[in-house]
Scaffold this motif. Structure first.
Motif, PDB file in Angstrom:
ATOM      1  N   PHE A  22       0.827  -1.195   0.079  1.00 39.28           N
ATOM      2  CA  PHE A  22      -0.078   0.066   0.018  1.00 39.28           C
ATOM      3  C   PHE A  22       0.906   1.245  -0.119  1.00 39.28           C
ATOM      4  CE2 PHE A  22      -1.860   3.550   2.369  1.00 39.28           C
ATOM      5  CZ  PHE A  22      -2.889   3.695   1.732  1.00 39.28           C
ATOM      6  N   ARG A  23       1.874   1.352   0.800  1.00 37.93           N
ATOM      7  CA  ARG A  23       2.717   2.468   0.899  1.00 37.93           C
ATOM      8  C   ARG A  23       3.455   2.495  -0.443  1.00 37.93           C
ATOM      9  NH1 ARG A  23       5.158   5.626   4.851  1.00 37.93           N
ATOM     10  NH2 ARG A  23       4.441   4.253   6.411  1.00 37.93           N
ATOM     11  N   ARG A  24       4.005   1.704  -1.036  1.00 40.34           N
ATOM     12  CA  ARG A  24       4.562   1.839  -2.370  1.00 40.34           C
ATOM     13  C   ARG A  24       3.412   2.277  -3.374  1.00 40.34           C
ATOM     14  NH1 ARG A  24       8.978  -0.770  -3.746  1.00 40.34           N
ATOM     15  NH2 ARG A  24       8.832   0.300  -5.716  1.00 40.34           N
ATOM     16  N   ILE A  25       2.139   1.843  -3.401  1.00 40.82           N
ATOM     17  CA  ILE A  25       1.310   2.213  -4.459  1.00 40.82           C
ATOM     18  C   ILE A  25       0.807   3.636  -4.053  1.00 40.82           C
ATOM     19  CG2 ILE A  25      -1.234   2.092  -5.164  1.00 40.82           C
ATOM     20  CD1 ILE A  25      -0.965  -0.844  -4.565  1.00 40.82           C
ATOM     21  N   HIS A  26       0.873   4.064  -2.760  1.00 45.87           N
ATOM     22  CA  HIS A  26       0.292   5.436  -2.667  1.00 45.87           C
ATOM     23  C   HIS A  26       1.496   6.491  -2.598  1.00 45.87           C
ATOM     24  CE1 HIS A  26      -1.716   8.710  -0.975  1.00 45.87           C
ATOM     25  NE2 HIS A  26      -1.372   8.650   0.371  1.00 45.87           N
ATOM     26  N   GLN A  27       2.413   6.315  -2.313  1.00 44.18           N
ATOM     27  CA  GLN A  27       3.670   7.008  -2.494  1.00 44.18           C
ATOM     28  C   GLN A  27       4.271   7.141  -3.878  1.00 44.18           C
ATOM     29  OE1 GLN A  27       6.255   6.519   1.097  1.00 44.18           O
ATOM     30  NE2 GLN A  27       5.406   8.139   1.873  1.00 44.18           N
ATOM     31  N   ASP A  28       4.334   6.153  -4.603  1.00 43.32           N
ATOM     32  CA  ASP A  28       5.153   6.253  -5.794  1.00 43.32           C
ATOM     33  C   ASP A  28       4.148   6.210  -6.937  1.00 43.32           C
ATOM     34  OD1 ASP A  28       7.333   5.786  -4.354  1.00 43.32           O
ATOM     35  OD2 ASP A  28       7.502   3.597  -4.405  1.00 43.32           O
ATOM     36  N   PHE A  29       2.992   5.745  -7.002  1.00 46.09           N
ATOM     37  CA  PHE A  29       1.942   5.858  -8.096  1.00 46.09           C
ATOM     38  C   PHE A  29       0.866   6.570  -7.869  1.00 46.09           C
ATOM     39  CE2 PHE A  29       4.448   1.900  -7.985  1.00 46.09           C
ATOM     40  CZ  PHE A  29       5.227   1.918  -9.070  1.00 46.09           C
ATOM     41  N   LEU A  30       0.246   6.477  -6.740  1.00 46.42           N
ATOM     42  CA  LEU A  30      -0.985   7.328  -6.873  1.00 46.42           C
ATOM     43  C   LEU A  30      -0.932   8.281  -5.533  1.00 46.42           C
ATOM     44  CD1 LEU A  30      -3.737   4.607  -7.382  1.00 46.42           C
ATOM     45  CD2 LEU A  30      -3.105   6.082  -8.807  1.00 46.42           C
ATOM     46  N   PRO A  31      -0.038   9.383  -5.523  1.00 51.08           N
ATOM     47  CA  PRO A  31      -0.014  10.114  -4.281  1.00 51.08           C
ATOM     48  C   PRO A  31      -1.137  11.391  -4.178  1.00 51.08           C
ATOM     49  CG  PRO A  31       1.395  10.978  -6.300  1.00 51.08           C
ATOM     50  CD  PRO A  31       0.645   9.707  -6.628  1.00 51.08           C
ATOM     51  N   MET A  32      -0.995  11.971  -3.023  1.00 53.61           N
ATOM     52  CA  MET A  32      -2.191  12.770  -2.943  1.00 53.61           C
ATOM     53  C   MET A  32      -2.463  13.953  -3.905  1.00 53.61           C
ATOM     54  SD  MET A  32      -3.409  12.300   0.134  1.00 53.61           S
ATOM     55  CE  MET A  32      -4.218  13.886   0.525  1.00 53.61           C
ATOM     56  N   GLN A  33      -1.295  14.229  -4.748  1.00 49.76           N
ATOM     57  CA  GLN A  33      -1.533  15.441  -5.662  1.00 49.76           C
ATOM     58  C   GLN A  33      -2.307  14.756  -7.106  1.00 49.76           C
ATOM     59  OE1 GLN A  33       1.672  14.166  -4.585  1.00 49.76           O
ATOM     60  NE2 GLN A  33       3.188  14.125  -6.089  1.00 49.76           N
ATOM     61  N   LEU A  34      -2.657  13.317  -7.246  1.00 45.63           N
ATOM     62  CA  LEU A  34      -3.515  12.986  -7.928  1.00 45.63           C
ATOM     63  C   LEU A  34      -4.901  13.766  -7.915  1.00 45.63           C
ATOM     64  CD1 LEU A  34      -4.130  10.835 -10.416  1.00 45.63           C
ATOM     65  CD2 LEU A  34      -4.982   9.410  -8.494  1.00 45.63           C
ATOM     66  N   GLY A  35      -5.422  13.338  -6.728  1.00 41.90           N
ATOM     67  CA  GLY A  35      -6.619  14.127  -6.471  1.00 41.90           C
ATOM     68  C   GLY A  35      -6.650  15.584  -6.443  1.00 41.90           C
ATOM     69  N   ALA A  36      -5.426  16.201  -6.179  1.00 38.65           N
ATOM     70  CA  ALA A  36      -5.175  17.632  -6.091  1.00 38.65           C
ATOM     71  C   ALA A  36      -5.256  18.031  -7.524  1.00 38.65           C
ATOM     72  CB  ALA A  36      -3.972  18.072  -5.427  1.00 38.65           C
ATOM     73  N   ALA A  37      -4.694  17.273  -8.450  1.00 36.71           N
ATOM     74  CA  ALA A  37      -4.795  17.660  -9.843  1.00 36.71           C
ATOM     75  C   ALA A  37      -6.174  17.743 -10.570  1.00 36.71           C
ATOM     76  CB  ALA A  37      -3.929  16.762 -10.786  1.00 36.71           C
ATOM     77  N   GLY A  38      -7.012  16.801 -10.011  1.00 33.78           N
ATOM     78  CA  GLY A  38      -8.242  17.007 -10.386  1.00 33.78           C
ATOM     79  C   GLY A  38      -8.810  18.272  -9.895  1.00 33.78           C
ATOM     80  N   VAL A  39      -8.666  18.482  -8.705  1.00 34.62           N
ATOM     81  CA  VAL A  39      -9.474  19.895  -8.058  1.00 34.62           C
ATOM     82  C   VAL A  39      -8.834  21.216  -8.743  1.00 34.62           C
ATOM     83  CG1 VAL A  39      -9.492  21.483  -6.110  1.00 34.62           C
ATOM     84  CG2 VAL A  39      -9.631  18.773  -5.901  1.00 34.62           C
ATOM     85  N   THR A  40      -7.504  21.094  -9.043  1.00 36.42           N
ATOM     86  CA  THR A  40      -7.154  22.280  -9.964  1.00 36.42           C
ATOM     87  C   THR A  40      -7.612  22.386 -11.172  1.00 36.42           C
ATOM     88  OG1 THR A  40      -4.920  22.041  -8.755  1.00 36.42           O
ATOM     89  CG2 THR A  40      -4.878  22.992 -11.010  1.00 36.42           C
ATOM     90  N   PHE A  41      -8.157  21.306 -12.008  1.00 38.81           N
ATOM     91  CA  PHE A  41      -8.738  21.048 -13.310  1.00 38.81           C
ATOM     92  C   PHE A  41      -9.858  21.876 -13.082  1.00 38.81           C
ATOM     93  CE2 PHE A  41     -11.430  19.353 -16.412  1.00 38.81           C
ATOM     94  CZ  PHE A  41     -10.913  19.400 -17.452  1.00 38.81           C
ATOM     95  N   PHE A  42     -10.626  21.566 -11.977  1.00 39.08           N
ATOM     96  CA  PHE A  42     -11.862  21.976 -11.751  1.00 39.08           C
ATOM     97  C   PHE A  42     -11.986  23.529 -11.658  1.00 39.08           C
ATOM     98  CE2 PHE A  42     -13.381  17.712  -9.963  1.00 39.08           C
ATOM     99  CZ  PHE A  42     -14.310  17.557 -11.029  1.00 39.08           C
ATOM    100  N   PHE A  43     -11.093  23.913 -10.732  1.00 40.24           N
ATOM    101  CA  PHE A  43     -10.926  25.379 -10.452  1.00 40.24           C
ATOM    102  C   PHE A  43     -10.719  26.179 -11.669  1.00 40.24           C
ATOM    103  CE2 PHE A  43      -9.685  24.936  -5.778  1.00 40.24           C
ATOM    104  CZ  PHE A  43     -11.134  24.722  -5.414  1.00 40.24           C
ATOM    105  N   VAL A  44      -9.806  25.571 -12.564  1.00 40.91           N
ATOM    106  CA  VAL A  44      -9.670  26.473 -13.798  1.00 40.91           C
ATOM    107  C   VAL A  44     -10.502  26.478 -14.735  1.00 40.91           C
ATOM    108  CG1 VAL A  44      -7.798  26.573 -15.858  1.00 40.91           C
ATOM    109  CG2 VAL A  44      -7.012  26.126 -13.701  1.00 40.91           C
ATOM    110  N   LEU A  45     -11.209  25.211 -14.776  1.00 42.32           N
ATOM    111  CA  LEU A  45     -12.370  24.859 -15.634  1.00 42.32           C
ATOM    112  C   LEU A  45     -13.457  25.754 -15.228  1.00 42.32           C
ATOM    113  CD1 LEU A  45     -13.934  23.276 -18.123  1.00 42.32           C
ATOM    114  CD2 LEU A  45     -14.339  21.461 -16.216  1.00 42.32           C
TER     115      LEU A  45
END
Length: 405
Positions: A55-78
């Motif tokens: 889990f730690r490897r998946i979360h930190q190396d492949f699906l980190p917190m900035q994955l969801g944050a990127a979606g929010v940034t897209f929403f704000f600009v959109l």
């Protein structure tokens, strides 16, 4: 209350009938899905999977917190792009605010009520839910209010600020010469980076570049009955301070306001012919490279600062393609429907996860496959609930009250 006469732009820049943008509607779904994947990973307490090295490897190396944050940034600009695109000169400011409130609050209140019920929120403690219901809770750097109720609703506080400011700032936006629009977008991007640098240097917070590890773990290898954000222990705490640098750069609504106006400027650039590119691959690559770069910067810069301008370029490119009838995967009828329900899906996902945790996950043990099954169940239920909310609440209310009778 009507828009002042001096905000009117030339007819060539603001045609009375503008092209529909199905690709942008469909693209909303991909952003909402990114948020869901991240939340399913960190907010479903499937033990012992969440405590494993895998889990730690998946979360930190492949699906980190900035994955969801990127979606929010897209929403704000959109959000800025669509608000400017759909705004008409001379429109009533009161009508604009009415439409925005109708679009946000009913779905938000449904999701908040669902969370209160499934998480058994102690409603007698008003600080836990009233600031959230009113969408003012991220103005204070306290997790008691910031994370006190339905977690995804934090972004709506920023959205309400965007909408409140738009009719007031529109005259200033319109005064920017057309030929300077792309430079203004670049300048706004540099301002955002400088602002985050100030937060990084001026406030306490992590200084390393490692990706954040988000799950709030409790003792034992048996899955708990609730993730910490929805547990009685969370609701009982008198106060939960946050890292000031993180709150300032990510949650504080004024810090996210420039992202909205980058979207506004991008919409002007497309409408006025300053952005003509329809090449999707370079725009996607720019957004991807900005996301990859987030691995090697401190957390203050990981969550949005690097991606604002590339997201604007991607959104402008999709809009330019729609104007020229090029379309693509995101403009299909199916994807447009997914985009239409994406807002409700974004808000209802966490209440659904709390429900599944309480009745499916609690007291059991899960590995990777078990977590995947629970995530798939949450996805299906959240999508079904989103469809009900959109077709049963959002559309009828907008049809009945969005325009003055």
């Amino acid at each position: 209350m009507t828009a002042p006469a001096d905000v009117a732009a030339p007819a060539a820049a603001l045609p009375s009938v503008r092209a529909r943008l199905p690709s942008l509607t469909g693209a909303r779904w991909w952003a909402a899905l990114a948020v869901f994947v991240l939340h399913a990973l960190v907010l479903l307490p499937a033990y012992p999977f969440q405590k494993s090295e895998l889990f730690r490897r998946i979360h930190q190396d492949f699906l980190p917190m900035q994955l969801g944050a990127a979606g929010v940034t897209f929403f704000f600009v959109l959000s800025g792009f669509i608000i400017y695109w759909s705004f008409r000169p001379g429109s009533s400011t009161r009508a604009f605010y009415r439409r925005r409130v109708l679009k946000i609050y009913p779905t938000h209140l449904v999701a908040a009520a669902a969370f209160i019920v499934v998480a058994a929120v102690p409603v007698g403690r008003i600080v836990l839910w009233l600031p959230n219901v009113l969408l003012i809770h991220t103005w204070w750097p306290k997790w008691t209010t910031v994370g006190g109720l339905n977690v995804p609703s934090w972004s709506l506080v920023s959205e309400m600020l965007f909408y409140l400011s738009f009719p007031l700032a529109l005259p200033l936006v319109r005064r920017i010469p057309s030929r300077w629009l792309l430079a203004a977008i670049a300048g706004a991007g540099l301002f955002i980076l400088a602002l985050h640098l100030v937060y990084f240097l001026g406030f306490d917070g992590p200084r390393g570049i490692a990706n954040a590890f988000a799950p709030r773990l409790v003792p034992g290898d048996t899955s708990p009955p609730a993730e910490l954000h929805a547990s009685p222990a969370w609701f009982a705490q008198p106060d939960i301070p946050v890292l000031r640098s993180y709150w300032s750069s990510y949650d504080f609504p004024l810090s996210r306001l420039p992202e909205f106006y980058v979207g506004v400027l991008a919409a002007r650039a497309v409408l006025e012919g300053q952005w003509r590119s329809t090449r999707l691959v370079p725009a996607l690559m720019a957004a991807f490279l900005a996301y990859v770069a987030s691995w090697v910067v401190p957390i203050d810069f990981k969550m949005s600062a690097l991606e604002v301008v590339p997201m604007a370029a991607l959104i402008a490119t999709l809009a330019a393609r729609d104007m020229r009838g090029l379309g693509g995967v995101s403009s299909s009828r199916v994807m447009v429907w997914f985009g239409e329900v994406s807002f409700a899906f974004y808000l209802i996902q966490f209440p659904v996860m709390v429900l599944i945790t309480r009745y499916v996950i609690a007291g059991r043990r899960f590995g990777l496959l078990g977590w995947l099954g629970c995530a798939a169940l949450c996805f299906a239920l959240a999508l079904a609930a989103a469809a009900v909310i959109y077709h049963g609440v959002d559309k009828p209310l907008m049809r009945r009250f969005a325009r003055a009778r």
